[in-house]
Enzyme design. Structure first.
Site, short mmCIF file in Angstrom:
data_model
loop_
_atom_site.label_atom_id
_atom_site.label_comp_id
_atom_site.label_asym_id
_atom_site.label_seq_id
_atom_site.Cartn_x
_atom_site.Cartn_y
_atom_site.Cartn_z
CE LYS A 100 -4.38 -1.44 0.89
NZ LYS A 100 -5.74 -1.49 1.68
CE LYS A 112 -6.22 -8.04 -2.05
NZ LYS A 112 -6.76 -7.56 -0.82
CE LYS A 125 -13.95 -3.63 -0.12
NZ LYS A 125 -12.57 -3.53 0.38
N1 AQP Z 1 -9.13 -11.00 -4.22
C1 AQP Z 1 -9.44 -11.27 -3.04
N2 AQP Z 1 -9.54 -12.68 -2.95
C2 AQP Z 1 -10.00 -13.46 -1.89
N3 AQP Z 1 -10.32 -12.53 -0.74
C3 AQP Z 1 -10.38 -11.24 -0.77
N4 AQP Z 1 -10.42 -10.29 0.12
C4 AQP Z 1 -10.45 -9.18 -0.32
N5 AQP Z 1 -9.77 -9.25 -1.67
C5 AQP Z 1 -9.84 -10.51 -1.92
C6 AQP Z 1 -10.90 -10.67 1.45
O1 AQP Z 1 -12.13 -9.68 1.79
C7 AQP Z 1 -11.97 -9.45 3.10
C8 AQP Z 1 -12.34 -8.06 3.15
O2 AQP Z 1 -11.24 -7.36 2.81
P1 AQP Z 1 -11.20 -5.66 3.16
O3 AQP Z 1 -12.19 -4.92 2.44
O4 AQP Z 1 -11.19 -5.47 4.59
O5 AQP Z 1 -9.63 -5.43 2.77
P2 AQP Z 1 -8.77 -5.75 1.49
O6 AQP Z 1 -8.23 -7.35 1.82
O7 AQP Z 1 -7.70 -4.67 1.24
O8 AQP Z 1 -9.89 -5.80 0.38
P3 AQP Z 1 -9.82 -5.33 -1.08
O9 AQP Z 1 -10.72 -5.36 -1.87
O10 AQP Z 1 -8.42 -5.58 -1.82
O11 AQP Z 1 -9.86 -3.54 -0.54
P4 AQP Z 1 -8.89 -2.28 -1.04
O12 AQP Z 1 -8.84 -2.30 -2.32
O13 AQP Z 1 -9.64 -1.40 -0.05
O14 AQP Z 1 -7.60 -2.84 -0.50
C9 AQP Z 1 -10.80 -9.82 3.87
O15 AQP Z 1 -10.98 -11.00 4.51
C10 AQP Z 1 -10.17 -10.18 2.59
O16 AQP Z 1 -8.88 -11.22 2.79
#
Ligand code: AQP
Length: 326
Positions: A112, A193, A196
């Site tokens: 990040k 990955k 969002k």
């Molecule tokens: N691509 C993914 N595959 C499997 N699991 C995923 N998770 C997120 N992306 C994937 C799981 O979703 C849960 C919530 O995630 P989060 O919103 O708290 O944070 P994150 O992992 O950082 O999700 P994003 O979508 O990638 O958000 P941003 O872009 O804001 O960083 C977690 O349990 C995560 O493992």
């Protein structure tokens, strides 16, 4: 029943990676655990965002979680993190027992910090400390997450241990991660990955037209495109997505067709798009109805916050005693 905690950031609309990596698991686990789920808006402040969009995103995420089958307040608790101020209070206390070196090791911080190089703030580094507070405020023992979050749960164990050792107590349990089967869903770029904030996602409530528009241009096996002949499904994210959304026959059809050039990427993607659209159609319909109607989501979140504050204030009373605060 053991206590379970998990959270999701309202950094955008939940996508199919969030669904397979977390939400589906959350729904199943609410039957087996005393489950507490949170929309962790304080975490979402660590990257650039538009304040005029935040409350809509939180509300939308709550509606989608309910539409996916999160049965709050009957089978679990669902609340918004910032509605329970004790999260920030415990995070500050945990800051004082967390070694900085542990935070600098975190893979998510490193990636990040690269992605958001103009905004490497203190909160981005301390993110897993707040996450430890989220879990331990409720003495959560089990944390369902995708593979990307396992390192943070290890850190939550370290924080619990450091706190307990420093103050000669066994107050906090050491939480364990519970990793879902779809550990890491890749984004439409075929590499990173699905996230969002990376704009490489298909949202859970994406319209059917938009699912197809996004998949149509999604990256496949780059070597096949260059050679314009047979492909290697092992190098193709569309093939990986088929494994998550298609029948055994369709998966085989896609793999064979790719290896022999018996089918084109367009055909392969069309079947996948139809399966994704079909799988999420009932969720989309329910979510749109909840968004329109508003009062159900408002009620669930208000009740959830009340219950969470009740547990959290008990924990903080104990913690203040342990710390020897006046
Ligand atoms: N691509 C993914 N595959 C499997 N699991 C995923 N998770 C997120 N992306 C994937 C799981 O979703 C849960 C919530 O995630 P989060 O919103 O708290 O944070 P994150 O992992 O950082 O999700 P994003 O979508 O990638 O958000 P941003 O872009 O804001 O960083 C977690 O349990 C995560 O493992």
């Amino acid at each position: 029943m053991k206590r379970l905690f998990s959270g999701m950031q309202p950094t955008g609309s939940p996508h199919i990676g969030n669904y397979l990596g977390a939400i589906e698991n959350w729904v199943a686990l609410q039957e087996q655990f005393d489950a507490i789920y949170s929309i962790v808006d304080l975490h979402a402040l660590t990257i650039e965002y538009n304040p005029t969009e935040m409350s809509r995103r939180v509300f939308e995420m709550a509606a989608i979680l309910l539409a996916c089958g999160i049965d709050a307040p009957n089978r679990c608790t669902l609340f918004v993190q910032s509605h329970v101020p004790q999260h920030s209070e415990l995070a500050w206390i945990f800051n004082t027992v967390t070694p900085l070196a542990e935070l600098y090791r975190m893979t998510q911080f490193k990636s990040k910090a690269e992605t958001h190089e103009k905004n490497v703030n203190c909160g981005l580094l301390a993110y897993p400390v707040l996450q430890a507070a989220d879990i331990l405020l409720y003495k959560g023992e089990v944390v369902p997450v995708g593979e990307d979050q396992v390192q943070h749960i290890e850190l939550a164990r370290i924080v619990a241990r450091k706190f307990n050792n420093r103050f000669g107590t066994e107050y906090f349990p050491e939480p364990m991660e519970k990793v879902s089967i779809a550990k890491r869903v890749r984004g439409l770029d075929g590499q990173a990955k699905m996230s969002k904030s990376l704009n490489n996602q298909i949202d859970v409530i994406e319209s059917p037209e938009s699912v197809w528009e996004k998949l149509r241009v999604a990256v496949t096996d780059p070597a096949r495109i260059r050679r314009k002949d047979v492909g290697n499904p092992d190098n193709c994210n569309i093939s990986s997505l088929h494994e998550l959304f298609s029948t055994a026959e369709q998966i085989e059809w896609a793999k064979n067709g790719c290896r022999t050039a018996g089918i084109g990427c367009f055909e392969c993607k069309r079947v996948l798009a139809d399966n994704i659209i079909q799988r999420f159609a009932p969720i989309r319909e329910k979510a749109l109805a909840l968004l329109e109607e508003k009062s159900t989501v408002e009620r669930v979140l208000a009740q959830g916050a009340e219950k969470a504050r009740d547990i959290a204030s008990g924990t903080m009373k104990d913690v203040r005693g342990i710390l020897g605060l006046y």
